[in-house]
Write a protein that holds these residues in place. Structure first.
Motif, PDB file in Angstrom:
ATOM      1  N   LYS A  25       0.827  -1.203   0.000  1.00 49.30           N
ATOM      2  CA  LYS A  25       0.000   0.000   0.000  1.00 49.30           C
ATOM      3  C   LYS A  25       0.867   1.261   0.000  1.00 49.30           C
ATOM      4  O   LYS A  25       0.559   2.245  -0.683  1.00 49.30           O
ATOM      5  N   LYS A 563      -4.826  -0.101   3.933  1.00 49.32           N
ATOM      6  CA  LYS A 563      -5.363   1.047   3.186  1.00 49.32           C
ATOM      7  C   LYS A 563      -5.754   2.169   4.139  1.00 49.32           C
ATOM      8  O   LYS A 563      -5.496   3.358   3.859  1.00 49.32           O
ATOM      9  N   GLU A 574      -4.889  10.776  -0.548  1.00 47.73           N
ATOM     10  CA  GLU A 574      -5.889   9.712  -0.601  1.00 47.73           C
ATOM     11  C   GLU A 574      -7.252  10.266  -0.977  1.00 47.73           C
ATOM     12  O   GLU A 574      -7.991   9.677  -1.755  1.00 47.73           O
TER      13      GLU A 574
END
Length: 582
Positions: A25, A563, A574
């Motif tokens: 990630k 995440k 994000e």
């Protein structure tokens, strides 16, 4: 991009599957101005305990297939096609007949995960990300320096300073009697310790996948499995072990359900309630997220679309009534009679590629409720643990076909049986050093049996805050125990005043239920003694977050947690990515 000139220094404690997903990630995020140090006490990345020799031997298999795991560098099928022939032969895997719907031996899957980690690190270095891996390096302490705004990782080879620390230390099995009492094993891991001749009855506590691990190893040490021309499996007891047998002691007396075909191999990751919905529902319910709402949204509604006929049978039942109905149907048959029927059901499901819908939706519910569970009331968490979780733990274990076929062969050979021991069984070591299993049978009669060998195989326990092996986090108050507020404060007050030590009165006068593990927020950041977070330390180690994540396990859960961690580290980027995706 990270805006400061100096890179954001990130330390990851542990190098197993969760660390692999976390690293991916961070790499996928694309911020090159970070550095990542990984501290792994063993000499292997990616495999962790479950997929290395610390948790498996050749006979142990995964309970997930390649199509069910998060995307990594390459798929399992692609990796198998390129793997060395001698390795595939060792594990009896034929690359020409392999596909991503098949499960793998756990040690082979561990090699896959390790190779994926290496490939991702190579990709990161090509992108100019600084990556340092510290093998043979056990972390002994983590210090959050609030004044300096940094963290220190103390390990066997020195000390390192970081801006962020992510704890991915994986499973932990505390020892009580192992090594002190002959024949007593606090867990089946590492399994080599069970791989010896045992010419006497063996007691196994539990009937989960962990118990199956112990059974497969013990069985091979005391006999052999043989397959007939028509494919039927039988077990032949070794002549040198005529007295060998195994008795599973299960709270419910149930065996885990069998793997079937999943319509949605990733269990509807998009089914997780949005932050907006959670906030809205909590605002409408005195600050709580009702368990009934999650049950309706993540079980009943998708079930209505997938299986209208079954939905019609249970749509008006409460959670407790639904569980009672499903458990009653399981209780009509003995454990092995039910297992035989479930093997047929699962075989048909896989052959026809058609799901067993209610079981799949129950798996979706387990996945979806995990993260918002910290917003349940204390009463709803108790309902979940007492009523729903016992059904979930049995139904969505997804025991592989090869494992359950061996269970049936052992049972038919008279070597394996199961007994229901309820909630009040005890395993004691008496003054003579004997291991005594005590429980009440179905008629209420007290049973006391002495065993030479006992294996505790109930799976990974949810551990308490005091069990965390980083003393400075405890002494400095960087972490705090997980707790849930009661909806009915008057009832909680009465229970508190009557001496219930698990109910505490908080500083604001409200009553809370202490649950296992430590308190974390929605981004897995630890909360201190005042309920605040420094934002520097993240806890993804399964044993220590069970109070707020009642069924936190598996690669899908690890990916989703990774995440959320990444989103909290880079909130602006994000949110922009989410807008672009939308």
């Amino acid at each position: 991009m990270h805006l400061n000139s100096a890179p954001l220094k990130i330390g990851i404690v542990g190098g197993g599957p969760t660390a692999l997903l976390m690293f991916k990630k961070l790499l996928d995020h694309g911020d090159q101005n970070i550095s990542v140090d990984i501290f792994e006490k063993k000499q292997l990345l990616g495999a962790g305990m479950p997929y290395s020799r610390h948790g498996a031997l050749d006979e142990h298999v995964t309970n997930v297939s390649g199509n069910e795991i998060p995307a990594l560098f390459s798929s399992v099928e692609e990796w198998i096609a390129k793997e060395h022939l001698h390795t595939l032969n060792r594990f009896k895997v034929d690359a020409s007949h392999f596909n991503d719907y098949k499960v793998l031996p756990r040690l082979l899957f561990g090699r896959y995960l390790s190779d994926q980690f290496k490939a991702l690190i190579s990709r990161a270095k090509q992108a100019n990300m600084v990556v340092n891996v510290h093998f043979g390096c056990e972390v002994t302490d983590i210090i959050d320096d609030e004044q300096a705004g940094v963290c220190h990782i103390v390990h066997t080879n020195g000390i390192h300073q970081f801006d962020r620390v992510i704890i991915c230390s994986g499973h932990h099995w505390p020892t009580r009697h192992e090594g002190k009492v002959k024949g007593y094993f606090d867990s089946p891991y590492p399994p080599e310790k069970l791989a010896h001749r045992t010419d006497h009855p063996v007691a196994i506590r539990g009937s989960s996948l962990t118990a199956i691990d112990a059974i497969r190893t013990l069985a091979r040490a005391n006999g052999t499995f043989e397959k007939s021309e028509n494919g039927d499996l039988s077990y032949i007891l070794d002549q040198k072990s005529p007295n060998f047998s195994m008795l599973m002691h299960s709270r419910s007396g149930f065996l885990p359900a069998v793997r079937f075909h999943l319509e949605d191999s990733h269990l509807s990751k998009d089914a997780v309630l949005s932050a907006d919905e959670i906030a809205r529902v909590m605002a409408e319910n005195d600050g709580f997220l009702p368990l009934d709402h999650v049950f309706k949204r993540n079980f009943l509604e998708p079930l209505a679309a997938a299986d209208p006929a079954f939905y019609a049978q249970i749509k008006d039942l409460s959670i407790e009534q639904f569980v009672e109905k499903m458990m009653a149907e399981r209780e009509r048959l003995s454990a092995f009679e039910l297992l035989a029927l479930e093997i047929k059901e699962a075989d048909r499901s896989i052959r026809e590629r058609k799901s067993v819908n209610w079981k799949e939706m129950l798996a979706v519910l387990s996945y979806a409720m995990n993260y918002p569970a910290k917003h349940f009331s204390a009463e709803d968490m108790q309902r979940l643990k007492v009523s729903l979780m016992p059904l979930i733990s049995v139904v969505i274990a997804f025991a592989p076909q090869s494992s359950v076929n061996e269970l049936m062969a052992l049972h038919q050979a008279g070597v394996l049986a199961i007994v229901s021991v309820g909630d009040n069984s005890e395993v004691l070591v008496n003054e003579n050093g004997e291991i005594v299993y005590t429980y009440a049978d179905a008629s209420g009669k007290k049973i006391n049996t002495v065993y030479q060998t006992f294996v505790d195989a109930i799976g990974q326990s949810h551990l308490e805050m005091k069990d965390i092996p980083y003393p400075s986090l405890l002494s400095a108050g960087t972490i705090s125990p997980a707790m849930l507020k009661f909806n009915d404060q008057l009832l909680a007050q009465k229970s508190h005043e009557s001496g219930d030590e698990k109910i505490i009165k908080y500083a604001d006068g409200s009553y809370y239920q202490l649950v296992t593990g430590i308190a974390i927020n929605d981004h897995f950041q630890v909360l201190d003694r005042y309920g605040a977070t420094s934002g520097r330390i993240y806890m993804l180690a399964v044993p220590y977050i069970g109070g707020y994540n009642p069924d936190f396990s598996g690669l899908d859960f690890g990916e989703a947690a990774a995440k959320l961690v990444t989103a909290s580290m880079f909130p602006i980027q994000e949110s922009l990515e989410d807008e672009l995706l939308t």
